[in-house]
Design a protein around this motif. Sequence first.
Motif, PDB file in Angstrom:
ATOM      1  N   PHE A  25       0.837  -1.213   0.000  1.00  7.41           N
ATOM      2  CA  PHE A  25       0.000   0.000   0.000  1.00  7.41           C
ATOM      3  C   PHE A  25       0.866   1.256   0.000  1.00  7.41           C
ATOM      4  O   PHE A  25       0.590   2.237  -0.712  1.00  7.41           O
ATOM      5  CB  PHE A  25      -0.928  -0.031   1.215  1.00  7.41           C
ATOM      6  CG  PHE A  25      -1.810   1.183   1.324  1.00  7.41           C
ATOM      7  CD1 PHE A  25      -2.924   1.335   0.496  1.00  7.41           C
ATOM      8  CD2 PHE A  25      -1.516   2.182   2.244  1.00  7.41           C
ATOM      9  CE1 PHE A  25      -3.719   2.445   0.588  1.00  7.41           C
ATOM     10  CE2 PHE A  25      -2.312   3.299   2.331  1.00  7.41           C
ATOM     11  CZ  PHE A  25      -3.423   3.449   1.505  1.00  7.41           C
ATOM     12  N   ALA A  26       1.930   1.187   0.836  1.00  2.00           N
ATOM     13  CA  ALA A  26       2.839   2.339   0.897  1.00  2.00           C
ATOM     14  C   ALA A  26       3.519   2.556  -0.445  1.00  2.00           C
ATOM     15  O   ALA A  26       3.680   3.698  -0.917  1.00  2.00           O
ATOM     16  CB  ALA A  26       3.867   2.135   1.998  1.00  2.00           C
ATOM     17  N   LEU A  27       3.943   1.428  -1.063  1.00  2.02           N
ATOM     18  CA  LEU A  27       4.579   1.561  -2.373  1.00  2.02           C
ATOM     19  C   LEU A  27       3.618   2.146  -3.418  1.00  2.02           C
ATOM     20  O   LEU A  27       3.995   2.972  -4.251  1.00  2.02           O
ATOM     21  CB  LEU A  27       5.090   0.193  -2.834  1.00  2.02           C
ATOM     22  CG  LEU A  27       6.330  -0.347  -2.112  1.00  2.02           C
ATOM     23  CD1 LEU A  27       6.630  -1.783  -2.558  1.00  2.02           C
ATOM     24  CD2 LEU A  27       7.528   0.553  -2.389  1.00  2.02           C
ATOM     25  N   LEU A  28       2.366   1.661  -3.363  1.00  5.98           N
ATOM     26  CA  LEU A  28       1.370   2.200  -4.294  1.00  5.98           C
ATOM     27  C   LEU A  28       1.157   3.702  -4.080  1.00  5.98           C
ATOM     28  O   LEU A  28       1.036   4.472  -5.032  1.00  5.98           O
ATOM     29  CB  LEU A  28       0.044   1.446  -4.134  1.00  5.98           C
ATOM     30  CG  LEU A  28       0.036   0.002  -4.639  1.00  5.98           C
ATOM     31  CD1 LEU A  28      -1.295  -0.671  -4.303  1.00  5.98           C
ATOM     32  CD2 LEU A  28       0.275  -0.030  -6.150  1.00  5.98           C
ATOM     33  N   CYS A  29       1.102   4.098  -2.814  1.00  9.12           N
ATOM     34  CA  CYS A  29       0.930   5.543  -2.507  1.00  9.12           C
ATOM     35  C   CYS A  29       2.117   6.338  -3.017  1.00  9.12           C
ATOM     36  O   CYS A  29       1.949   7.398  -3.644  1.00  9.12           O
ATOM     37  CB  CYS A  29       0.747   5.729  -0.999  1.00  9.12           C
ATOM     38  SG  CYS A  29      -0.847   5.127  -0.375  1.00  9.12           S
ATOM     39  N   PHE A  30       3.315   5.831  -2.717  1.00  2.06           N
ATOM     40  CA  PHE A  30       4.494   6.540  -3.208  1.00  2.06           C
ATOM     41  C   PHE A  30       4.533   6.541  -4.738  1.00  2.06           C
ATOM     42  O   PHE A  30       4.938   7.514  -5.372  1.00  2.06           O
ATOM     43  CB  PHE A  30       5.772   5.903  -2.644  1.00  2.06           C
ATOM     44  CG  PHE A  30       6.111   6.382  -1.265  1.00  2.06           C
ATOM     45  CD1 PHE A  30       6.533   7.697  -1.048  1.00  2.06           C
ATOM     46  CD2 PHE A  30       5.997   5.523  -0.182  1.00  2.06           C
ATOM     47  CE1 PHE A  30       6.841   8.119   0.237  1.00  2.06           C
ATOM     48  CE2 PHE A  30       6.295   5.967   1.093  1.00  2.06           C
ATOM     49  CZ  PHE A  30       6.718   7.266   1.317  1.00  2.06           C
ATOM     50  N   GLY A  31       4.105   5.442  -5.349  1.00  3.63           N
ATOM     51  CA  GLY A  31       4.053   5.391  -6.811  1.00  3.63           C
ATOM     52  C   GLY A  31       3.092   6.415  -7.379  1.00  3.63           C
ATOM     53  O   GLY A  31       3.360   7.066  -8.393  1.00  3.63           O
ATOM     54  N   ALA A  32       1.918   6.518  -6.683  1.00  2.00           N
ATOM     55  CA  ALA A  32       0.934   7.522  -7.128  1.00  2.00           C
ATOM     56  C   ALA A  32       1.502   8.931  -7.006  1.00  2.00           C
ATOM     57  O   ALA A  32       1.318   9.786  -7.885  1.00  2.00           O
ATOM     58  CB  ALA A  32      -0.353   7.380  -6.320  1.00  2.00           C
ATOM     59  N   LEU A  33       2.185   9.178  -5.899  1.00  3.81           N
ATOM     60  CA  LEU A  33       2.787  10.503  -5.705  1.00  3.81           C
ATOM     61  C   LEU A  33       3.843  10.783  -6.771  1.00  3.81           C
ATOM     62  O   LEU A  33       3.917  11.888  -7.319  1.00  3.81           O
ATOM     63  CB  LEU A  33       3.403  10.594  -4.310  1.00  3.81           C
ATOM     64  CG  LEU A  33       2.408  10.675  -3.134  1.00  3.81           C
ATOM     65  CD1 LEU A  33       3.152  10.631  -1.802  1.00  3.81           C
ATOM     66  CD2 LEU A  33       1.594  11.960  -3.235  1.00  3.81           C
TER      67      LEU A  33
END
Length: 711
Positions: A25-33
């Motif tokens: 989830f954190a990776l996805l959030c950072f990816g989105a950012l």
Amino acid sequence: MFEFKKTSHHQKRRIVLRIWVAGVFALLCFGALLGRLWFLQVDRYEGLAARADQNRIAVVPIPPRRGEIVDRNGVVLARNYRDYTLEVTPAHVGNMTKMLNALEQVVYLSPLDRRRFKQRLSQTGRYSHVLLRNNLNDTEAAWFAAHAYKFPGVELRARWVREYPQGESAAHVLGFVGRISEADLATLDEEGRSGNYRGTNAIGKKGIEKTWEESLHGRTGLEEVEVTAAGRPVRTLRRVDPVPGSNLVLSLDIGLQKEAEKLFEGKRGALVAIDPKTGDVLAFVSAPSFDPNLFIDGIDVENWRKLNESPDHPLIDRPLYGTYPIGSTYKPFVALAALELGKRTATQRIPDPGYFEFGGQKFRNAAGAVYGPTDMHRALVVSSDTYFFSLGPEIGVNALHDFTKQFGFGQITGIDLDGERRGVLPSTEWKRHAYKKPEQQRWYAGETVSVAVGQGYNAFTLLQLAQATAVLANDGVYMKPHLVSLVENPLNGKAVRTVTKPSYTIPLKPENLKVVKDALVDVVRYGTARRAFVGAKYQAAGKTGTAQVYSLKGAKYHVGSVDERLRDHALFMAYAPADNPRIALALIVENGGWGATVAAPIARQVFDYWLSPDRKENENEVTMPASLTDALPTARGPIAPPPAADNADTSPHVPAGAADDVPEESPDAVVRPEDQPPDEEEDPQDPVAPNTTRGPARALTLTESRATERP
């Protein structure tokens, strides 16, 4: 024990799973950012950067300095001066009333300033700059600048303001500038010029200011300024300097203009003086006049009412807009038409018993004068109506129309002023278009009788009469009349002349010209204008005229029993010196009476001023760079064909009968006043005009119009 180990193992797996889920989830959030960052910084960089710059950089238009206007000798007629103003942006002001009350402690605000500000506020958007106060002096400007931080949304600005130092003199020539209206903005948008008026709040409304607006205005500059979030300027990033407007050198001589205006003091009328060889308009008088300075920032109600409701109509440009029957001043052109068309010789004598009988009606000389056998020369000198009455049916209205239009009668001259009227040069075709009823469209032979003496349907502007006089003085060479002689480039100082060659030349026989010109000289020597030119140091040539104003329907005309505004108009056309004309003019004094006693003396004083040996010789020439002098063609350039057939005004004009000057005493003149014939009923079958030329008939001549909206 086994169950405990099993439970512990499940908990570990659950924790690991949670860690993996949280990590993903954190990776996805950072990816989105990161994706969003890439989208903003790479994909949308150019657009967002431009928007950021727009928020950070303010583009401020720099209005250009308007071109100045000077007369032929360099006397300033219109100029600019620096002025400070206070402007408000409503969107940046919280409580408007509170702000105004606080500002009044720093800068004086009159009740009129507040009233005008509220009116402008209701007519503009929240982000527009609204004028609050103008004409701040240096002390007020400095005082506000020191306290400006207290008044967000209020800005101190410097601007160029138009000024007319000559006041009422030449006001109808110069016109004036005024605030840009919604109609002006719409016109500028249609023409694609609105961008050049960013930051400008004034535009030419009348006169030279309007017709030469594009040259006078110049080109707007701009300044890119970095500002803070509060809108305060930080630094200037780029600047494009404005290009000032072109300076205009008029052909007008302000000394001559003021001299002529002084002669019209207390009178209503018009005068136009032209240099026949160049077409330069030397004087252009419309009396009464007005002060153009009143209109610069919007005229107040009281002054507007005085001007707009005055019975003297000071806002009407009389030489350009007023149309008049020109009476006997038309006779020289009728005589020339008769000679050129072979309808009559100069030596042929016509009996003058004091009247001309045609179709059973009598058309009488002014005051019943009798001249006996009269040739063309004598007819012009003593102004015999009978002689010219008889010429009308011989020439015919259409032939007379085609000949005199070459001199500019009933035509748009194309002078560089707005609002010029065509007037009426009658013809059978004109009448068919002017009237709707078939019985009114018919041309009657008797109407030509009146037309031949400058009355009837004839309705010309004073500019047309002055131009025709100049063309006659210049032996048929038609120079376009103009007020702007030179247009000066403000960047390199080079000037370009506006009119350099004749429009065309009327093919006139020299012997016919000599007949008419010699007669005009004798009008001044021995005829109706002799008293006005006694003792003149030059020889002038001219013709007096009197135009009737209303119909007497057969009654006799008595000045004392007629209302002042219904009395005859006094006219005069002339040029001087007769052998080498340097000035030609036409003038009218409305309701002045006889041309010989009222109009001719004014022309004499104008000629005296212009031809005075005390005047410097170089004042007769428009100042011009030497580099252009040799390049100018001579006044008598290539011959061009006359203009195409005119499109005469189609507005009906009330027909009038014959009028003329009261002839001065001469050895052969016998005055025999006779009763006028009684009125008769109209007869559509009568070959003579129905009830239009029976006795002195008069028609209102100046078109009186009242403005319906404020400039």
